[in-house]
Design a protein around this motif. Structure first.
Motif, PDB file in Angstrom:
ATOM      1  N   UNK A 455     -32.825  31.382  48.107  1.00 11.33           N
ATOM      2  CA  UNK A 455     -31.587  30.636  47.898  1.00 11.33           C
ATOM      3  C   UNK A 455     -30.446  31.572  47.523  1.00 11.33           C
ATOM      4  N   UNK A 456     -30.729  32.548  46.693  1.00 17.87           N
ATOM      5  CA  UNK A 456     -29.703  33.525  46.332  1.00 17.87           C
ATOM      6  C   UNK A 456     -29.211  34.282  47.558  1.00 17.87           C
ATOM      7  N   UNK A 457     -30.117  34.623  48.454  1.00 18.90           N
ATOM      8  CA  UNK A 457     -29.716  35.319  49.678  1.00 18.90           C
ATOM      9  C   UNK A 457     -28.840  34.434  50.545  1.00 18.90           C
ATOM     10  N   UNK A 458     -29.171  33.161  50.650  1.00 21.21           N
ATOM     11  CA  UNK A 458     -28.331  32.250  51.431  1.00 21.21           C
ATOM     12  C   UNK A 458     -26.954  32.095  50.796  1.00 21.21           C
ATOM     13  N   UNK A 459     -26.887  32.130  49.482  1.00 23.84           N
ATOM     14  CA  UNK A 459     -25.588  32.077  48.811  1.00 23.84           C
ATOM     15  C   UNK A 459     -24.764  33.328  49.125  1.00 23.84           C
ATOM     16  N   UNK A 460     -25.419  34.473  49.157  1.00 21.01           N
ATOM     17  CA  UNK A 460     -24.709  35.705  49.536  1.00 21.01           C
ATOM     18  C   UNK A 460     -24.237  35.630  50.979  1.00 21.01           C
ATOM     19  N   UNK A 461     -25.074  35.109  51.868  1.00 17.11           N
ATOM     20  CA  UNK A 461     -24.663  34.955  53.267  1.00 17.11           C
ATOM     21  C   UNK A 461     -23.453  34.040  53.374  1.00 17.11           C
ATOM     22  N   UNK A 462     -23.414  32.993  52.564  1.00 16.80           N
ATOM     23  CA  UNK A 462     -22.259  32.095  52.573  1.00 16.80           C
ATOM     24  C   UNK A 462     -21.018  32.805  52.047  1.00 16.80           C
ATOM     25  N   UNK A 463     -21.179  33.679  51.071  1.00 17.86           N
ATOM     26  CA  UNK A 463     -20.033  34.433  50.572  1.00 17.86           C
ATOM     27  C   UNK A 463     -19.475  35.384  51.627  1.00 17.86           C
TER      28      UNK A 463
END
Length: 471
Positions: A455-463
């Motif tokens: 989930x943290x990686x997906x948040x970074x991808x969204x950023x």
């Protein structure tokens, strides 16, 4: 072929937008499936190798009936993907659909039951439209075989969309389907996602329930390499599918990615090193490095600390990985004369693994276990590791095969020098698009996280998303 005919369009609605429209009654599942089937029938990208129109439309009618029978204020409780079109790669069994494995050397028969991952996606309400193109047995980072026409990149149909989930990635990038499940044993979600300008998540080993039946180690004691994960046009859609694959109706990843702007203060290490660097030339194109620089800048703006990562790869990795990667072919029960129908790369891999003694395979497995532990230790000093997604632009269709088996595999290692190491480590990783080159080809980056950090990686991808369309 007209390259503009299948060019990706930013006007395609996201999967989340389609789900909301379905729940509001603004569109029907039958309409979505009909539209997708029409697009597939007209497609020249080779993304699909087969379709199931009758079964898909029947499921769409059922989905519409279920939505209509549910009061509007209760529709949030419906299955998370209900009515959304999708597809599965031609390595995955889907009830009633033929699985060819991209090979002439095995029977092509219709599956009686869904595989675990297909069953999970069906339970979430998604409607499979058919099977997408793959390399033979999924052993390559491009999607060409002797069974059907090659899959082509929507950004330039003369180039590969990558593999082994290349047909699915091409279909998503071209707007044929909004999202899809891929599998990744050495980069097979991340390579085509990067080549097609998509977000692709390789979950950590064991993170997806459907994968757990295979265990954490393979038959020779090496780390289990292959996992299932989402491919989508946005990190939000990838989170939607990731939650659905895990059966999490509260959708925690989706909620977190929607608040991606709140994520700050991570320590992110950047590296260009590859465990293949002692065996093949690892050289990143200016466009790949520009994408990396853009990601560094964007992550810094988002409030993260980005610095060079001091990582030393194990020089034993290339031989050990190749031994383990090819060993699975020896476990296939080929019928009389079937091996003569193998493609050149599969035949070469099969010959290699049959020459490997049990002692050599045991050493390779032990080396990869040690490599995995070392990666977890070295990368664990950071919240995430940032790398280029691919080293250079997607090669032309046919370029890998034309190089012969040895050159084919070498080119794959040169193009994707930092993907398979993550499978061995068992850690999660995501690729996200950053920019396009002068010819319009996408370039992205890879972020590797700690165990459980999907989930943290997906948040970074969204950023990283605001820089997708810039150069």
């Amino acid at each position: 072929m007209n390259a503009d005919t299948h060019a990706p369009s930013a006007t395609h609605p996201t999967a989340l937008e389609l789900r909301d429209a379905l729940r509001r009654g603004e569109v029907s599942a039958v309409e979505l499936v009909h539209d997708a089937l029409d697009r597939i029938a007209a497609d020249e990208l080779g993304a699909f190798v087969s379709a199931q129109p009758e079964a898909a439309l029947a499921e769409a009618h059922d989905a519409d009936a279920r939505i209509a029978a549910t009061p509007r204020d209760e529709r949030e409780s419906l299955p998370p993907l209900l009515g959304l079109p999708t597809a599965h790669k031609d390595l995955v069994d889907v009830r009633g659909a033929v699985t060819s494995h991209g090979s002439r050397a095995v029977p092509h028969v219709a599956a009686l039951h869904d595989s675990p991952v297909a069953a999970a996606v069906r339970a979430a309400g998604a409607i499979s439209l058919g099977k997408t193109q793959v390399p033979e047995f999924g052993i390559a980072g491009y999607s060409e075989n002797l069974v059907a026409p090659p899959a082509r990149n929507p950004h330039d149909p003369s180039r590969t969309p990558g593999g082994s989930s290349g047909g699915s990635a091409a279909a998503i990038a071209a707007g044929l389907i909004p999202l899809g499940v891929g599998s990744d044993g050495g980069g097979s979600i991340r390579i085509p996602s990067a080549a097609c300008g998509l977000v692709g998540l390789k979950p950590g080993r064991g993170a997806v329930p459907a994968d757990r039946g295979s265990g954490l180690v393979d038959e020779i004691g090496a780390p289990r390499l292959t996992v299932s994960g989402p491919i989508a046009r946005t990190a939000v859609d990838a989170a939607l599918l990731f939650d659905a694959m895990r059966g999490l109706t509260a959708e925690p990843s989706l909620a977190a990615v929607r608040r991606a702007h709140e994520l700050r203060g991570l320590r992110i290490g950047v590296t260009l090193r590859s465990p293949f660097e002692g065996e093949v030339p690892v050289s990143y194109s200016p466009d790949a490095l520009a994408a990396l620089d853009a990601a560094v800048a964007r992550l810094g703006e988002a409030g993260h600390r980005v610095e060079e990562a001091d990582w030393i790869p194990d020089p034993r990795y290339p031989g050990a990985f190749t031994d383990v990667w090819t060993a699975g072919l020896a476990r296939i029960d080929f019928g009389p004369g079937a091996e003569e129908r193998l493609g050149e790369l599969a035949a070469a891999f099969l010959a290699r693994t049959r020459q490997a003694s049990p002692e050599r395979l045991a050493r390779a497995a032990r080396t990869l276990r040690e490599f995995a532990a070392d990666c977890v230790r070295q990368w664990g000093a950071y919240d995430a590791i940032l790398t280029p997604a691919l080293a250079f632009a997607a090669p032309r269709v046919g370029a890998f095969i034309a190089a012969g088996p040895e050159g084919d595999y070498r080119l794959q290692c040169e193009w994707a020098p930092q993907t398979s190491m993550v499978n061995v480590a068992g850690l999660p990783a995501v690729v996200a698009p950053m920019r396009r080159d002068a010819a319009g080809l996408p370039f992205g980056v890879q972020l590797i996280g700690r165990m459980g950090a999907e989930t943290q990686l997906l948040r970074l991808a969204e950023q990283l998303a605001p820089s997708v369309s810039s150069r």
